[in-house]
Design an enzyme around this catalytic site. Sequence first.
Site, PDB file in Angstrom:
ATOM      1  N   LYS A   1       0.823  -1.201   0.000  1.00  0.00           N
ATOM      2  CA  LYS A   1       0.000   0.000   0.000  1.00  0.00           C
ATOM      3  C   LYS A   1       0.855   1.248   0.000  1.00  0.00           C
ATOM      4  CE  LYS A   1      -4.345  -1.498   2.061  1.00  0.00           C
ATOM      5  NZ  LYS A   1      -5.367  -1.171   3.074  1.00  0.00           N
TER       6      LYS A   1
ATOM      7  N   GLY B   1      -7.581   3.579  -4.591  1.00  0.00           N
ATOM      8  CA  GLY B   1      -7.054   2.302  -5.054  1.00  0.00           C
ATOM      9  C   GLY B   1      -5.699   2.396  -5.722  1.00  0.00           C
TER      10      GLY B   1
ATOM     11  N   GLU C   1       1.120  -4.919   4.396  1.00  0.00           N
ATOM     12  CA  GLU C   1       0.007  -5.267   5.273  1.00  0.00           C
ATOM     13  C   GLU C   1      -0.398  -6.705   4.995  1.00  0.00           C
ATOM     14  OE1 GLU C   1      -3.479  -2.527   5.642  1.00  0.00           O
ATOM     15  OE2 GLU C   1      -4.545  -4.199   4.706  1.00  0.00           O
TER      16      GLU C   1
ATOM     17  N   ILE D   1      -6.235  -9.947   4.416  1.00  0.00           N
ATOM     18  CA  ILE D   1      -7.311 -10.742   5.016  1.00  0.00           C
ATOM     19  C   ILE D   1      -8.134 -11.310   3.874  1.00  0.00           C
ATOM     20  CG2 ILE D   1      -9.367 -10.665   6.471  1.00  0.00           C
ATOM     21  CD1 ILE D   1      -8.088  -8.341   7.983  1.00  0.00           C
TER      22      ILE D   1
ATOM     23  N   HIS E   1     -15.454  -5.539   1.633  1.00  0.00           N
ATOM     24  CA  HIS E   1     -15.118  -4.138   1.847  1.00  0.00           C
ATOM     25  C   HIS E   1     -16.403  -3.391   2.202  1.00  0.00           C
ATOM     26  CE1 HIS E   1     -12.685  -0.449   1.051  1.00  0.00           C
ATOM     27  NE2 HIS E   1     -13.903   0.064   0.880  1.00  0.00           N
TER      28      HIS E   1
ATOM     29  N   LYS F   1     -13.720   0.387  -7.110  1.00  0.00           N
ATOM     30  CA  LYS F   1     -15.022  -0.258  -6.973  1.00  0.00           C
ATOM     31  C   LYS F   1     -15.827  -0.103  -8.254  1.00  0.00           C
ATOM     32  CE  LYS F   1     -14.348   1.428  -2.426  1.00  0.00           C
ATOM     33  NZ  LYS F   1     -14.472   2.678  -1.669  1.00  0.00           N
TER      34      LYS F   1
ATOM     35  N   GLU G   1     -13.514   3.329   6.026  1.00  0.00           N
ATOM     36  CA  GLU G   1     -13.534   2.072   5.297  1.00  0.00           C
ATOM     37  C   GLU G   1     -13.017   0.932   6.168  1.00  0.00           C
ATOM     38  OE1 GLU G   1     -11.572   2.511   1.545  1.00  0.00           O
ATOM     39  OE2 GLU G   1     -13.094   3.923   0.817  1.00  0.00           O
TER      40      GLU G   1
ATOM     41  N   ARG H   1     -13.053  13.092   1.846  1.00  0.00           N
ATOM     42  CA  ARG H   1     -13.628  13.727   0.656  1.00  0.00           C
ATOM     43  C   ARG H   1     -14.951  13.060   0.318  1.00  0.00           C
ATOM     44  NH1 ARG H   1     -12.811   9.660  -2.997  1.00  0.00           N
ATOM     45  NH2 ARG H   1     -10.928   8.402  -2.756  1.00  0.00           N
TER      46      ARG H   1
ATOM     47  N   VAL I   1     -16.735   8.515  -5.090  1.00  0.00           N
ATOM     48  CA  VAL I   1     -17.418   8.156  -6.329  1.00  0.00           C
ATOM     49  C   VAL I   1     -18.755   7.488  -6.025  1.00  0.00           C
ATOM     50  CG1 VAL I   1     -17.261   6.768  -8.442  1.00  0.00           C
ATOM     51  CG2 VAL I   1     -15.213   7.885  -7.538  1.00  0.00           C
TER      52      VAL I   1
END
Length: 492
Positions: free
Chosen positions: A157, A164, A199, A202, A207, A236, A274, A291, A294
């Site tokens: 990440k 993303g 990370e 999982i 999500h 997404k 999230e 923010r 989408v």
Amino acid sequence: MFRKVLIANRGEIAVRIIRACRDLGIQTVGLFEPSDQGSLHVRFADEVVRLDSSLGYMDHQVVLQAAKETGADAIHPGYGFLAEDPDFVKACEAANVVFIGPPSSVVSALRDNLGARERVAAAGFPVPHYIPEAFCQGEMDGVQALAEQIGYPLVIKACRGGRGRGTRLVTEPSKLERAVRQAQAEARTVFGDEHVYLEKAIMPARHVEVQILGDQYGHLIHLGERDGSIMRHSQKLVVESPSPNLTPEQRAHVWQMGLDIARLFNYCNAGTVEFIMDMEGNFYFAEMKARIQVEHPVTEKVTQVDLVREQIRIAAGEPLAFRQEEIQFRGWALECRINAEDPWNNFLPSPGKLDRFRLPGGPNVRVDTYAYNGCSVPVRYDPILAKLIVWGETRVECINRMRRALEEFAIRGVRTTLPYHQRILTDPDFLAGNYTVDFLDRPLLEGEPEIELRDMAVAAAVAFISRNQRPRPVTPGRFQDGWHRNSRRLPS
């Protein structure tokens, strides 16, 4: 309330903000680059400013200068570009131009993914296992050693991640180096910072994200959750609200976690907390987006709250228009992200001119887009072309309505993900609500697109009509025997 707002963005989100401003009686200023001149937001804004800077929408100085010259007293960044840039927020604060979003201190704290995660973990909230160390280019030895320590599968990440970008899933050691380089290159391009961290992944997981609204007086509410598990490269593609198959206890728990984490950062304006949910129903904090997102229209559909309108009101110093007990959740909402990409060619971007752009309609169908017949899809931006949002009393009704809307949606001139979405909405796991974040890892697109007999009949009918209506100039016989010339001769 503001008199004039400058929209420091483009595409469908710029159109969305312009509409919210008009509903509030606020004048708007749009920005555009030459390739965006034909976009709908340029036509809708009350006035527009052309961006000639090589940095385009990312040029702090040019954007602020445009705000000053046009007399705008606030700037709405939309999502992407400047929306999570603390330096730009600070520049707005110094110039006495209101930034429609959280203050710079909050944006800065949340943009630091590692710092935000440590703060949340220290407060006692569960987070996925991670290595609190950032890596830049040329440090592969350290990355490989810690990857072995954390174990596979793992996620790379970006330290300044979002949307993303700069994120890669790695399932085995042989793929680590390439994934790290890709993530660093993307992070450097998008965020100007190539640092990444590791990370533990999982898997399988879902999500789930909670929509938050907070004003400048300490009032904070949630507007339910969305499920964004159907994603490709961490973007997404299909989102729904509420999240399917959550128990009432799980739903209440994740709502409260979202509020508590937002309070940790003294959050103000619209934001999203999230989470990753494992198959045992445990939630882990992933990140918080400072923010509008989408996917915000699905929340608007089930709550009937205009999130962009509330963003503007909060930034203008007004208190929240709602208390938590006043938020009512009704029905089900779905959003499909329609991209100008070719699903049968590894999702290659498909810029070009739209020869046909027919929107679906009917009750409870909404399309957010910047496009129209004859519009051009530019090369250099995110390929998102439209967002198709539908609402229904139940999930079954909502899915049926989305299927119908996808069939009505006609786009010609560029390749799009419309047929891809049609296949998703017929998948048994999706229909059962049992999908996870690896849903699109399966071969959904085996073979070429199916051509139904009715489609072939329509194509044949159109071809027949077109051929028989084509003009075929023919000179009448009476114009070939010379009578018309003889008739004009004077008698001898």
